[in-house]
Design a protein around this motif. Structure first.
Motif, PDB file in Angstrom:
ATOM      1  N   TRP A 165       0.852  -1.191   0.000  1.00  0.00           N
ATOM      2  CA  TRP A 165       0.000   0.000   0.000  1.00  0.00           C
ATOM      3  C   TRP A 165       0.880   1.230   0.000  1.00  0.00           C
ATOM      4  CZ3 TRP A 165      -5.332  -1.488   1.112  1.00  0.00           C
ATOM      5  CH2 TRP A 165      -6.251  -0.447   0.884  1.00  0.00           C
ATOM      6  N   ASN A 166       0.409   2.280  -0.670  1.00  0.00           N
ATOM      7  CA  ASN A 166       1.167   3.525  -0.711  1.00  0.00           C
ATOM      8  C   ASN A 166       1.293   4.078   0.707  1.00  0.00           C
ATOM      9  OD1 ASN A 166       2.032   6.290  -1.177  1.00  0.00           O
ATOM     10  ND2 ASN A 166       1.412   5.976  -3.308  1.00  0.00           N
ATOM     11  N   PRO A 167       2.546   4.324   1.203  1.00  0.00           N
ATOM     12  CA  PRO A 167       2.704   4.786   2.600  1.00  0.00           C
ATOM     13  C   PRO A 167       2.179   6.186   2.848  1.00  0.00           C
ATOM     14  CG  PRO A 167       4.808   4.814   1.458  1.00  0.00           C
ATOM     15  CD  PRO A 167       3.833   4.157   0.528  1.00  0.00           C
ATOM     16  N   ASN A 168       1.966   6.984   1.793  1.00  0.00           N
ATOM     17  CA  ASN A 168       1.409   8.319   1.964  1.00  0.00           C
ATOM     18  C   ASN A 168      -0.094   8.198   2.184  1.00  0.00           C
ATOM     19  OD1 ASN A 168       0.687  11.025   1.855  1.00  0.00           O
ATOM     20  ND2 ASN A 168       2.132  11.477   0.197  1.00  0.00           N
ATOM     21  N   GLY A 169      -0.585   8.750   3.291  1.00  0.00           N
ATOM     22  CA  GLY A 169      -1.989   8.604   3.643  1.00  0.00           C
ATOM     23  C   GLY A 169      -2.941   9.266   2.679  1.00  0.00           C
ATOM     24  N   SER A 187       9.818  -8.198  -6.634  1.00  0.00           N
ATOM     25  CA  SER A 187       9.654  -7.289  -5.499  1.00  0.00           C
ATOM     26  C   SER A 187       9.356  -5.897  -6.008  1.00  0.00           C
ATOM     27  CB  SER A 187      10.918  -7.261  -4.626  1.00  0.00           C
ATOM     28  OG  SER A 187      10.816  -6.308  -3.603  1.00  0.00           O
ATOM     29  N   ALA A 188       8.460  -5.194  -5.300  1.00  0.00           N
ATOM     30  CA  ALA A 188       8.113  -3.799  -5.607  1.00  0.00           C
ATOM     31  C   ALA A 188       7.895  -3.082  -4.282  1.00  0.00           C
ATOM     32  CB  ALA A 188       6.878  -3.715  -6.481  1.00  0.00           C
ATOM     33  N   ARG A 189       8.643  -1.980  -4.046  1.00  0.00           N
ATOM     34  CA  ARG A 189       8.568  -1.243  -2.778  1.00  0.00           C
ATOM     35  C   ARG A 189       8.422   0.242  -3.037  1.00  0.00           C
ATOM     36  NH1 ARG A 189      10.878  -4.499   1.363  1.00  0.00           N
ATOM     37  NH2 ARG A 189      10.324  -2.789   2.773  1.00  0.00           N
ATOM     38  N   ASP A 219       5.614   8.677  -4.080  1.00  0.00           N
ATOM     39  CA  ASP A 219       5.695   9.012  -5.497  1.00  0.00           C
ATOM     40  C   ASP A 219       6.627   8.053  -6.241  1.00  0.00           C
ATOM     41  OD1 ASP A 219       5.388  10.236  -7.911  1.00  0.00           O
ATOM     42  OD2 ASP A 219       6.614  11.996  -7.429  1.00  0.00           O
ATOM     43  N   TYR A 220       7.771   7.749  -5.661  1.00  0.00           N
ATOM     44  CA  TYR A 220       8.725   6.842  -6.275  1.00  0.00           C
ATOM     45  C   TYR A 220       8.503   5.415  -5.764  1.00  0.00           C
ATOM     46  CZ  TYR A 220      11.413  10.905  -7.868  1.00  0.00           C
ATOM     47  OH  TYR A 220      11.820  12.069  -8.493  1.00  0.00           O
ATOM     48  N   PHE A 221       8.855   4.441  -6.573  1.00  0.00           N
ATOM     49  CA  PHE A 221       8.872   3.054  -6.147  1.00  0.00           C
ATOM     50  C   PHE A 221       9.938   2.324  -6.959  1.00  0.00           C
ATOM     51  CE2 PHE A 221       5.719   3.376  -9.494  1.00  0.00           C
ATOM     52  CZ  PHE A 221       5.944   2.276 -10.314  1.00  0.00           C
ATOM     53  N   LEU A 223      15.074  -1.085 -11.082  1.00  0.00           N
ATOM     54  CA  LEU A 223      14.521   0.062 -11.797  1.00  0.00           C
ATOM     55  C   LEU A 223      13.777   0.950 -10.814  1.00  0.00           C
ATOM     56  CD1 LEU A 223      13.105  -1.734 -14.962  1.00  0.00           C
ATOM     57  CD2 LEU A 223      15.258  -0.464 -14.768  1.00  0.00           C
ATOM     58  N   ILE A 224      13.991   2.247 -10.928  1.00  0.00           N
ATOM     59  CA  ILE A 224      13.314   3.230 -10.081  1.00  0.00           C
ATOM     60  C   ILE A 224      12.325   3.985 -10.948  1.00  0.00           C
ATOM     61  CG2 ILE A 224      13.611   5.241  -8.605  1.00  0.00           C
ATOM     62  CD1 ILE A 224      16.401   4.265  -7.941  1.00  0.00           C
ATOM     63  N   HIS A 225      11.068   4.062 -10.471  1.00  0.00           N
ATOM     64  CA  HIS A 225       9.987   4.662 -11.245  1.00  0.00           C
ATOM     65  C   HIS A 225       9.382   5.826 -10.470  1.00  0.00           C
ATOM     66  CE1 HIS A 225      10.218   0.818 -13.440  1.00  0.00           C
ATOM     67  NE2 HIS A 225      10.172   0.247 -12.245  1.00  0.00           N
ATOM     68  N   GLN A 226       8.864   6.809 -11.211  1.00  0.00           N
ATOM     69  CA  GLN A 226       8.149   7.945 -10.643  1.00  0.00           C
ATOM     70  C   GLN A 226       6.740   7.952 -11.199  1.00  0.00           C
ATOM     71  OE1 GLN A 226       9.952  11.743 -11.274  1.00  0.00           O
ATOM     72  NE2 GLN A 226       8.600  12.807  -9.830  1.00  0.00           N
TER      73      GLN A 226
END
Length: 862
Positions: free
Chosen positions: A547-551, A648-650, A656-658, A671-674
């Motif tokens: 889950w996205n950590p930003n509330g 894995s995806a974190r 915003d980034y994962f 790979l880093i994504h925005q």
């Protein structure tokens, strides 16, 4: 008010002149006293010396002449009667009877006291005798004990005059300060000194008459508020002080001169006999101490012996010649046993004593018990064996009637010879034996009941309604507010649950999303088309979900096969849905075939491509209606396709980034994504250290943790350098998590190890825990509570109290507190798998766990 009779003094006489230090009165009174002769006999001791026929000079000779009084020679006072009459005239209200009473009192006091003086000595230095009267006053010694103590008893300068502590202790405080009170001060015990009642004139007159009849002289002590009766001795002392004479009659101001001469022995003459002893006479001699130290040193070195010190040997050379052979002609023990101590003190290599022979047992007795005697069969077996393998070596137990019947041992010489060979040829090593209690080495941990709260009981179970067979749940995640729970199973389904009730809210099948996206993009070759056909025929599992950590961002990130899918949950409010739509706007507006906003010349353009799922109605075959009334659209929103399976995806903590990990992609494995810009980047140009297994962001710093099978590397994203390398010591790392402070990292491996790293220390593990029986699948820290947990294939979840202190001098406290069970540990149809995933509740000490049995449990602190 009439005044009591007081001792006449100069201070009480108004016209009296002060007396100087030499004892002579000033003014006309002094001249009158010098010119008059005393009419009264002062030397009372002269009466005892009249009959003395000794030719020796006597102590009281100078007092025999009435015209030369002893007090006159010292500049003493005038006639006593004239002085008393003159003082009486100056006193108001006093009669002649009072003066007569003073005379009567003073008559009883002796006018002269025996003097103490040194006396003369003879030619030999011994004191000369003064004749028969010498016992009384000769030789400077007074035999009367009462007289000899007078000079000491008159000394009232200290507090010894008030032994009971009843006197006034106010000091030099003026008495007029107590005029308004009923007391005049306090005694030694703190009690008040009460004023005496004032008497009228008639009572005072009667008391004066009574004192005159009884020949008493009473004065009033104003400090202690009491009447004091003076003794004849005190009256005499007062009279002598008023006259300017020495207060004590015993004091001799002009002693006889003793003519010492050098020819007399100082011991006999008493020369220098009154000097104090030197301080050195009372201290140990330093010279003697030096000699003792020298002798002890020589005795220790062996240059002298005890016999030399005792005087038995005059010269050490004689003793050395006598002991040249070392025996001194006397028998001595060959093996004394104390040589071991001497050898241990010598210099050089350490002396190692020979091992002692074990003591004999019951079998070596001349009359052993029957069970120790061998029979014929045992004797035959012993003969076939080597002597080293026999129970008692070459010795055979035998029984004798008495000790005299025991003969010589036939193998004694041979055994001694072998013993010598063992001591000569066998090497020996010194081993230090430590007597340490193993319990004392174990640190004392606090009790688990004192470390609450932590999850203890299973409360809620989440199951799919209407489905009998359970599907393996591989991963779970909780929303930032703790109201919802998302899970990913073996068949590629993503489900959202309500935490409190366990109700299933939404479900999407991502296999349809991945297959639909693959058909739209098309294949580049025949081999890729064959792989896509196989993937469509077989359902792919959800490998990770978070889950996205930003509330304020209500979206999920899930990985399946070669894709990473972003799903809108529809759980936000009015403001949250707007922020989520703004976040997903760039990825939703990606044109078909464009691959996103990735620069064409970048390395990431060949590794990943973006595609929008917003235009596909009911993507994933689930309900697209939001869970909340203002949640907006729900379901898959964007798809990222890579060249190899994503394991894995974190998310980054800002939402915003994962980061995604594809172990088989080589240099493009990380790979880093925005999400807000629908772009990606490839941070590494080539693969290092083997296949990458996991990757996650630092919660506070621009660091990226990249884990391979054996190591964890920490990279600085801004400086693009490696900061630290963590050596785990594990064979295959399976999970990783970072503490909320960012200073501690835990790693789980398939070889049952849980490794704790402290980033402020070295790159080696701070603690390595082995509590599980099988491989670890998931580990994690709680974001608010000092809790840590690990899930394993043995079907258990271990909960630890992990307190991290802000003080850098204190080490983290790790205490196992609870073992949670609820999943089958590698039994049945699970294929050897147990608890595959665990996640903490974001705000409560609750724990979610999912396993291969298809069950999801919620454990709470009850």
């Amino acid at each position: 008010m009439a005044r009591r009779k007081k001792a006449p003094s100069i201070d009480d006489t108004p016209d009296a002149e002060p007396i100087d230090s030499s004892g002579e009165s000033s003014g006309s009174d002094s001249e009158e006293l010098d010119g008059e002769s005393s009419e009264e006999e002062y030397d009372s001791a002269a009466e005892h010396e009249d009959g003395d026929g000794s030719d020796e000079p006597e102590v009281s000779d100078q007092y025999e002449d009435d015209s030369e009084d002893g007090f006159e020679d010292q500049g003493s006072s005038d006639d006593e009667d004239d002085r008393v009459e003159r003082q009486a005239d100056l006193e108001d209200g006093e009669s002649d009877d009072e003066i007569e009473l003073l005379d009567e009192i003073q008559v009883d006091a002796p006018r002269s006291w025996p003097r103490q003086h040194a006396g003369k000595r003879g030619a030999d230095g011994t004191p000369a005798s003064n004749g028969p009267g010498a016992a009384a006053d000769g030789g400077g010694k007074v035999d009367d004990p009462a007289t000899s103590r007078l000079m000491h008893t008159d000394d009232l300068s200290s507090d010894d005059e008030d032994p009971d502590g009843s006197g006034n202790r106010i000091g030099r405080v003026p008495l007029h300060w107590y005029d308004e009170y009923d007391h005049v001060g306090y005694d030694g015990r703190g009690s008040k000194v009460v004023k005496s009642q004032s008497k009228d004139l008639l009572s005072q007159v009667l008391e004066n008459e009574d004192d005159a009849d009884k020949k008493r002289f009473v004065v009033h002590d104003a400090l202690n508020s009491r009447d004091v009766e003076l003794t004849p001795r005190q009256i005499e002392l007062i009279r002598r002080m008023q006259g300017g004479a020495y207060a004590h009659p015993e004091f001799d101001s002009n002693p006889d001169y003793i003519d010492y001469f050098s020819g007399v022995d100082p011991i006999k003459s008493g020369l220098n006999s009154d000097k104090y002893e030197k301080k050195a006479r009372f201290q140990p001699s330093k010279w003697e101490a030096l000699q003792v130290r020298r002798l002890l040193h020589r005795l220790k070195c062996g240059s002298i012996s005890q016999e030399f010190l005792e005087g038995k040997v005059r010269d050490m050379n004689d003793l050395i010649k006598r002991d040249a052979d070392g025996t001194d002609g006397r028998p001595f023990a060959l093996w004394r046993g104390d040589e071991e101590d001497e050898l241990a003190l010598r210099k050089g290599p350490q002396h190692m004593p020979a091992p002692k022979v074990p003591p004999p047992g019951h079998a070596f007795s001349y009359n052993p018990p029957e069970e120790y005697l061998p029979n014929e069969e045992e004797l035959k077996e012993w003969e076939e064996l080597d002597p080293e393998d026999r129970p008692y070596g070459r010795f055979v137990p035998k029984k004798f009637d008495n000790l005299r019947s025991v003969g010589a041992y036939e193998h004694s010489v041979k055994e001694r010879f072998e013993r010598c060979l063992d001591l000569y040829l066998c090497p020996r090593a010194m081993k230090r034996r430590l007597n340490i209690d193993p319990e004392s080495l174990v640190p004392r941990l606090p009790r688990a009941s004192d470390l609450r709260p932590f999850p203890t009981a299973r409360v809620v179970e989440y199951t799919v309604p209407g489905r009998e067979e359970h599907v393996v749940v591989r991963c779970i995640t909780a929303s930032p507010d703790g109201q919802f729970l998302a899970s990913g199973d073996e068949e590629g389904a993503v489900r959202i649950w309500e935490v409190q009730t366990g109700r299933l809210l939404r479900s999407w099948d991502l296999n349809d999303v991945v297959g639909g996206g693959r058909r739209e993009d098309g294949g580049d070759g025949d081999g890729e088309d064959e792989d896509d056909a196989e993937s469509q025929s077989k359902k792919q599992p959800i490998t990770s979900i978070e889950w996205n950590p930003n509330g304020s961002h209500h979206c999920l990130l899930a990985s399946i096969d070669k894709c990473a899918v972003v799903l809108a949950t529809g759980t936000g409010g009015l403001d949250g849905s707007e922020v989520t739509d703004a976040l997903l706007s760039a990825s939703s507006s990606v044109r078909k075939g464009s691959g996103g906003n990735i620069p064409p010349d970048s390395r990431a353009a060949k590794a990943v491509s973006w595609s929008s799922l917003a235009r596909q109605p009911a993507a994933g075959g689930g309900d697209s209606a939001p869970i909340s009334a203002f949640g907006g659209r729900a379901g898959p929103a964007a798809l990222l396709r890579t060249n190899s399976p994503v394991t894995s995806a974190r998310w980054h903590r800002k939402g915003d980034y994962f980061v995604t990990v594809s172990p088989r992609a080589g240099a493009a494995s990380v790979l880093i994504h925005q999400l807000s810009k629908a772009t990606s980047q490839q941070p590494f140009g080539k693969a290092k250290g083997g296949e990458t297994q996991l990757a996650c962001f630092h919660p506070r710093k621009p660091f990226l943790f990249v884990a391979t099978k054996e190591h964890v590397r920490v990279y600085h994203l801004v400086k693009q350098t490696m900061v630290k390398r963590l050596m785990s010591g594990c064979r295959h790392i399976s999970t990783i998590d970072v503490h909320a402070s960012g200073d501690h990292v835990i790693v789980g491996s398939l070889d049952r190890r849980l490794v704790w790293f402290d980033l402020d220390l070295a790159g080696t593990p701070y603690r390595t825990l082995k509590y599980h029986e099988r491989a670890l699948r998931s580990v994690g820290f709680h974001t608010k509570y000092p809790l840590m947990a690990s899930a394993s294939d043995d079907g258990t979840v271990h909960v630890f109290h992990s307190m991290v202190y802000s003080d850098l001098m204190r080490n983290p406290l790790i205490v196992p507190v609870k073992v949670l069970r609820g999943h089958g540990g590698g039994t049945g149809k699970s294929g050897g798998l147990g608890a595959l995933a665990m996640v903490w509740h974001p705000s409560q000490p609750w724990l979610f766990s999912a396993g291969a049995d298809g069950r999801i449990h919620l454990f709470q602190d009850l």
